[in-house]
Design a protein around this motif. Structure first.
Motif, PDB file in Angstrom:
ATOM      1  N   GLY A 170       0.799  -1.220   0.000  1.00 38.52           N
ATOM      2  CA  GLY A 170       0.000   0.000   0.000  1.00 38.52           C
ATOM      3  C   GLY A 170       0.827   1.263   0.000  1.00 38.52           C
ATOM      4  O   GLY A 170       0.334   2.337   0.372  1.00 38.52           O
ATOM      5  N   ASN A 171       2.097   1.191  -0.424  1.00 43.38           N
ATOM      6  CA  ASN A 171       2.936   2.378  -0.508  1.00 43.38           C
ATOM      7  C   ASN A 171       2.516   3.243  -1.690  1.00 43.38           C
ATOM      8  O   ASN A 171       2.061   2.736  -2.712  1.00 43.38           O
ATOM      9  CB  ASN A 171       4.404   1.991  -0.659  1.00 43.38           C
ATOM     10  CG  ASN A 171       4.917   1.212   0.531  1.00 43.38           C
ATOM     11  OD1 ASN A 171       4.491   1.433   1.656  1.00 43.38           O
ATOM     12  ND2 ASN A 171       5.820   0.282   0.291  1.00 43.38           N
ATOM     13  N   PHE A 172       2.715   4.554  -1.571  1.00 43.33           N
ATOM     14  CA  PHE A 172       2.379   5.471  -2.646  1.00 43.33           C
ATOM     15  C   PHE A 172       3.598   5.857  -3.490  1.00 43.33           C
ATOM     16  O   PHE A 172       3.527   6.779  -4.289  1.00 43.33           O
ATOM     17  CB  PHE A 172       1.709   6.732  -2.098  1.00 43.33           C
ATOM     18  CG  PHE A 172       0.234   6.544  -1.837  1.00 43.33           C
ATOM     19  CD1 PHE A 172      -0.696   6.714  -2.846  1.00 43.33           C
ATOM     20  CD2 PHE A 172      -0.211   6.179  -0.579  1.00 43.33           C
ATOM     21  CE1 PHE A 172      -2.051   6.529  -2.610  1.00 43.33           C
ATOM     22  CE2 PHE A 172      -1.565   5.993  -0.333  1.00 43.33           C
ATOM     23  CZ  PHE A 172      -2.482   6.165  -1.352  1.00 43.33           C
ATOM     24  N   SER A 173       4.705   5.171  -3.310  1.00 47.44           N
ATOM     25  CA  SER A 173       5.886   5.436  -4.130  1.00 47.44           C
ATOM     26  C   SER A 173       6.608   4.129  -4.395  1.00 47.44           C
ATOM     27  O   SER A 173       6.506   3.174  -3.622  1.00 47.44           O
ATOM     28  CB  SER A 173       6.823   6.432  -3.449  1.00 47.44           C
ATOM     29  OG  SER A 173       7.332   5.899  -2.235  1.00 47.44           O
ATOM     30  N   ALA A 174       7.349   4.101  -5.515  1.00 50.95           N
ATOM     31  CA  ALA A 174       8.076   2.898  -5.910  1.00 50.95           C
ATOM     32  C   ALA A 174       9.248   3.309  -6.788  1.00 50.95           C
ATOM     33  O   ALA A 174       9.699   4.463  -6.743  1.00 50.95           O
ATOM     34  CB  ALA A 174       7.145   1.928  -6.628  1.00 50.95           C
ATOM     35  N   MET A 175       9.737   2.392  -7.621  1.00 53.98           N
ATOM     36  CA  MET A 175      10.915   2.675  -8.440  1.00 53.98           C
ATOM     37  C   MET A 175      10.692   3.854  -9.376  1.00 53.98           C
ATOM     38  O   MET A 175      11.602   4.654  -9.614  1.00 53.98           O
ATOM     39  CB  MET A 175      11.285   1.430  -9.259  1.00 53.98           C
ATOM     40  CG  MET A 175      11.776   0.259  -8.435  1.00 53.98           C
ATOM     41  SD  MET A 175      12.284  -1.119  -9.481  1.00 53.98           S
ATOM     42  CE  MET A 175      13.677  -0.392 -10.346  1.00 53.98           C
ATOM     43  N   GLY A 176       9.484   3.979  -9.929  1.00 49.44           N
ATOM     44  CA  GLY A 176       9.206   5.096 -10.829  1.00 49.44           C
ATOM     45  C   GLY A 176       9.352   6.436 -10.147  1.00 49.44           C
ATOM     46  O   GLY A 176       9.829   7.410 -10.748  1.00 49.44           O
ATOM     47  N   ASP A 177       8.971   6.511  -8.877  1.00 48.89           N
ATOM     48  CA  ASP A 177       9.078   7.764  -8.133  1.00 48.89           C
ATOM     49  C   ASP A 177      10.532   8.095  -7.836  1.00 48.89           C
ATOM     50  O   ASP A 177      10.933   9.265  -7.884  1.00 48.89           O
ATOM     51  CB  ASP A 177       8.275   7.653  -6.838  1.00 48.89           C
ATOM     52  CG  ASP A 177       6.815   7.366  -7.127  1.00 48.89           C
ATOM     53  OD1 ASP A 177       6.062   8.325  -7.379  1.00 48.89           O
ATOM     54  OD2 ASP A 177       6.439   6.185  -7.117  1.00 48.89           O
ATOM     55  N   ALA A 178      11.337   7.071  -7.543  1.00 46.32           N
ATOM     56  CA  ALA A 178      12.760   7.305  -7.321  1.00 46.32           C
ATOM     57  C   ALA A 178      13.424   7.814  -8.599  1.00 46.32           C
ATOM     58  O   ALA A 178      14.281   8.705  -8.564  1.00 46.32           O
ATOM     59  CB  ALA A 178      13.436   6.018  -6.855  1.00 46.32           C
ATOM     60  N   ALA A 179      13.014   7.272  -9.751  1.00 44.41           N
ATOM     61  CA  ALA A 179      13.565   7.725 -11.026  1.00 44.41           C
ATOM     62  C   ALA A 179      13.156   9.167 -11.317  1.00 44.41           C
ATOM     63  O   ALA A 179      13.966   9.967 -11.821  1.00 44.41           O
ATOM     64  CB  ALA A 179      13.105   6.793 -12.143  1.00 44.41           C
ATOM     65  N   LEU A 180      11.911   9.513 -11.015  1.00 41.94           N
ATOM     66  CA  LEU A 180      11.456  10.891 -11.216  1.00 41.94           C
ATOM     67  C   LEU A 180      12.186  11.865 -10.297  1.00 41.94           C
ATOM     68  O   LEU A 180      12.517  12.994 -10.689  1.00 41.94           O
ATOM     69  CB  LEU A 180       9.951  10.985 -10.968  1.00 41.94           C
ATOM     70  CG  LEU A 180       9.028  10.616 -12.120  1.00 41.94           C
ATOM     71  CD1 LEU A 180       7.582  10.580 -11.637  1.00 41.94           C
ATOM     72  CD2 LEU A 180       9.172  11.597 -13.277  1.00 41.94           C
ATOM     73  N   ALA A 181      12.423  11.435  -9.061  1.00 37.06           N
ATOM     74  CA  ALA A 181      13.105  12.306  -8.096  1.00 37.06           C
ATOM     75  C   ALA A 181      14.494  12.693  -8.583  1.00 37.06           C
ATOM     76  O   ALA A 181      14.975  13.799  -8.301  1.00 37.06           O
ATOM     77  CB  ALA A 181      13.188  11.611  -6.739  1.00 37.06           C
ATOM     78  N   LYS A 182      15.128  11.803  -9.360  1.00 34.83           N
ATOM     79  CA  LYS A 182      16.464  12.110  -9.877  1.00 34.83           C
ATOM     80  C   LYS A 182      16.446  13.272 -10.865  1.00 34.83           C
ATOM     81  O   LYS A 182      17.473  13.930 -11.078  1.00 34.83           O
ATOM     82  CB  LYS A 182      17.059  10.864 -10.536  1.00 34.83           C
ATOM     83  CG  LYS A 182      17.416   9.755  -9.556  1.00 34.83           C
ATOM     84  CD  LYS A 182      18.008   8.558 -10.281  1.00 34.83           C
ATOM     85  CE  LYS A 182      18.365   7.437  -9.301  1.00 34.83           C
ATOM     86  NZ  LYS A 182      18.928   6.247 -10.004  1.00 34.83           N
ATOM     87  N   VAL A 183      15.299  13.491 -11.487  1.00 40.89           N
ATOM     88  CA  VAL A 183      15.190  14.616 -12.416  1.00 40.89           C
ATOM     89  C   VAL A 183      14.317  15.727 -11.823  1.00 40.89           C
ATOM     90  O   VAL A 183      13.833  16.614 -12.540  1.00 40.89           O
ATOM     91  CB  VAL A 183      14.620  14.153 -13.788  1.00 40.89           C
ATOM     92  CG1 VAL A 183      15.589  13.196 -14.447  1.00 40.89           C
ATOM     93  CG2 VAL A 183      13.249  13.489 -13.625  1.00 40.89           C
ATOM     94  N   GLY A 184      14.105  15.666 -10.518  1.00 36.45           N
ATOM     95  CA  GLY A 184      13.413  16.729  -9.810  1.00 36.45           C
ATOM     96  C   GLY A 184      11.924  16.808 -10.055  1.00 36.45           C
ATOM     97  O   GLY A 184      11.331  17.892  -9.955  1.00 36.45           O
ATOM     98  N   ARG A 185      11.273  15.678 -10.329  1.00 30.50           N
ATOM     99  CA  ARG A 185       9.850  15.692 -10.605  1.00 30.50           C
ATOM    100  C   ARG A 185       9.112  14.682  -9.720  1.00 30.50           C
ATOM    101  O   ARG A 185       9.706  13.784  -9.143  1.00 30.50           O
ATOM    102  CB  ARG A 185       9.584  15.345 -12.083  1.00 30.50           C
ATOM    103  CG  ARG A 185      10.261  16.276 -13.077  1.00 30.50           C
ATOM    104  CD  ARG A 185       9.793  17.721 -12.918  1.00 30.50           C
ATOM    105  NE  ARG A 185       8.381  17.858 -13.212  1.00 30.50           N
ATOM    106  CZ  ARG A 185       7.885  18.168 -14.409  1.00 30.50           C
ATOM    107  NH1 ARG A 185       8.703  18.366 -15.438  1.00 30.50           N
ATOM    108  NH2 ARG A 185       6.586  18.301 -14.590  1.00 30.50           N
ATOM    109  N   ARG A 186       7.779  14.858  -9.646  1.00 28.21           N
ATOM    110  CA  ARG A 186       6.913  13.946  -8.909  1.00 28.21           C
ATOM    111  C   ARG A 186       5.699  13.627  -9.753  1.00 28.21           C
ATOM    112  O   ARG A 186       5.227  14.447 -10.534  1.00 28.21           O
ATOM    113  CB  ARG A 186       6.455  14.573  -7.583  1.00 28.21           C
ATOM    114  CG  ARG A 186       7.575  14.845  -6.581  1.00 28.21           C
ATOM    115  CD  ARG A 186       7.021  15.466  -5.320  1.00 28.21           C
ATOM    116  NE  ARG A 186       6.079  14.581  -4.641  1.00 28.21           N
ATOM    117  CZ  ARG A 186       5.398  14.912  -3.541  1.00 28.21           C
ATOM    118  NH1 ARG A 186       5.543  16.130  -3.010  1.00 28.21           N
ATOM    119  NH2 ARG A 186       4.569  14.055  -2.980  1.00 28.21           N
ATOM    120  N   ARG A 187       5.154  12.428  -9.606  1.00 27.47           N
ATOM    121  CA  ARG A 187       3.928  12.057 -10.309  1.00 27.47           C
ATOM    122  C   ARG A 187       2.750  12.074  -9.340  1.00 27.47           C
ATOM    123  O   ARG A 187       2.914  12.230  -8.122  1.00 27.47           O
ATOM    124  CB  ARG A 187       4.070  10.683 -10.955  1.00 27.47           C
ATOM    125  CG  ARG A 187       4.352   9.541  -9.983  1.00 27.47           C
ATOM    126  CD  ARG A 187       4.370   8.207 -10.696  1.00 27.47           C
ATOM    127  NE  ARG A 187       4.886   7.134  -9.845  1.00 27.47           N
ATOM    128  CZ  ARG A 187       4.736   5.841 -10.111  1.00 27.47           C
ATOM    129  NH1 ARG A 187       4.097   5.465 -11.198  1.00 27.47           N
ATOM    130  NH2 ARG A 187       5.243   4.917  -9.301  1.00 27.47           N
TER     131      ARG A 187
END
Length: 316
Positions: free
Chosen positions: A210-227
């Motif tokens: 039930g987490n709201f973040s995963a690998m995609g969020d870590a990848a976005l964080a590297k480019v300074g973005r959030r989904r």
């Protein structure tokens, strides 16, 4: 306890009761009557000086001492069984048994259909079970569910297990056909979703915990973005169904997307940010390494899953 006079057959009874949590079910497992199992348990209690199992409702619960010897006992019994049943005597065509796999429902789509066909042709007496992973502790599934094999993302494993690499899996974006926002933006299937649009559209996320973040969020964080994750589901099938019947999008493994997209009316796109494809591995308890049925099934599952390897990512 005088080990010289101790009846070692009693340890098979103890192992069966610990596995089943019931003298009745243990008797069925050993082809013994319930009274014979209860009598053996009484002798074990006297010889070992411990209650071993205490009644809790309809189940027998192991004492702390019984828990402490459960795994070492099972390892020794499996080792003896392997000695008495050398690999040369194993014939899959006549073998009978059950092989339990713990994994996400990704493998319900990608493994179980070809495995069913293989077993039908080569080993009709062997049954396969797919059970859920234990959230937050995938390796514990080998004990919690008495699983024979765990199919999980690569990670450090304890020294009582062995592992083999299976495949790398990249991520893709899925959306339903004629998705409102993607169509309006002129993004064709197979193309990259613009990062601004990717972050604006509501998304469904696979997360057994039930987490709201995963690998995609870590990848976005590297480019300074959030989904914008608006929904989590514990199974991939639920993620795909939610996307197919709404304007949500989702990141899912490429192999799964290509398998289900035609039947669910989904289109596949490339994500806007690089995501390192995770390595999926097979893990099993070392106590089962020499078990003939386990080894045969393990090799078949590994061979089927290695067919999912991706091009340049397959140097494993």
């Amino acid at each position: 306890m005088n080990f010289a006079t101790f009846d070692l057959n009693l340890m098979r009874v103890l192992d069966a009761i610990l596995r089943e949590g019931s003298t009745v079910q243990a008797g069925k497992r050993l082809n013994m009557s319930q009274s014979a199992v209860s009598g053996a348990l009484g002798r074990l209690r006297h010889s070992l000086g411990d209650e071993l199992l205490v009644r809790h409702g309809n189940r027998l619960v192991p004492t702390d001492y019984a828990r402490s010897i459960e795994l070492p006992l099972r390892e020794e019994l499996d080792r003896i069984a392997a000695i008495l049943a050398p690999p040369s005597t194993f014939d899959p065509a006549t073998a009978e048994g059950t092989f339990r796999i713990t994994a996400s429902d990704f493998f319900a789509e990608m493994l179980m259909p070809p495995l069913a066909d293989l077993l039908r042709k080569l080993a009709p007496g062997i049954r396969a079970q797919l059970v859920d992973l234990v959230p937050n502790s995938y390796i514990d599934s080998l004990e919690t569910y008495h699983a024979d094999l765990a199919l999980i993302p690569d990670q450090s494993i304890p020294d009582w297990t062995s592992s083999q690499p299976l495949f790398y899996s990249s991520f893709v974006v899925i959306a339903r056909r004629n998705h409102l926002h993607l169509t309006s933006a002129g993004v064709a299937p197979g193309n990259t979703v613009p990062i601004d649009l990717f972050c604006e559209i509501g998304q469904a996320l696979f997360s057994p915990q039930g987490n709201f973040s995963a690998m995609g969020d870590a990848a976005l964080a590297k480019v300074g973005r959030r989904r914008k994750v608006v929904m989590t589901l514990p199974v991939f099938s639920g993620v795909c169904r939610a996307v197919a019947e709404s304007d949500l999008i989702a990141l899912v493994p490429r192999q799964l997307a290509e398998r289900v997209a035609p039947q669910m009316g989904l289109e596949i796109y490339r994500p806007p940010m690089p995501i390192d494809p995770p390595l999926i591995i097979a893990v099993w308890h070392r106590r089962s390494a020499s078990n003939p049925l386990h080894r045969w099934m393990r090799e078949k599952v590994i061979a089927l899953m290695r067919l999912l390897n991706e091009g340049e990512q397959t140097a494993i």
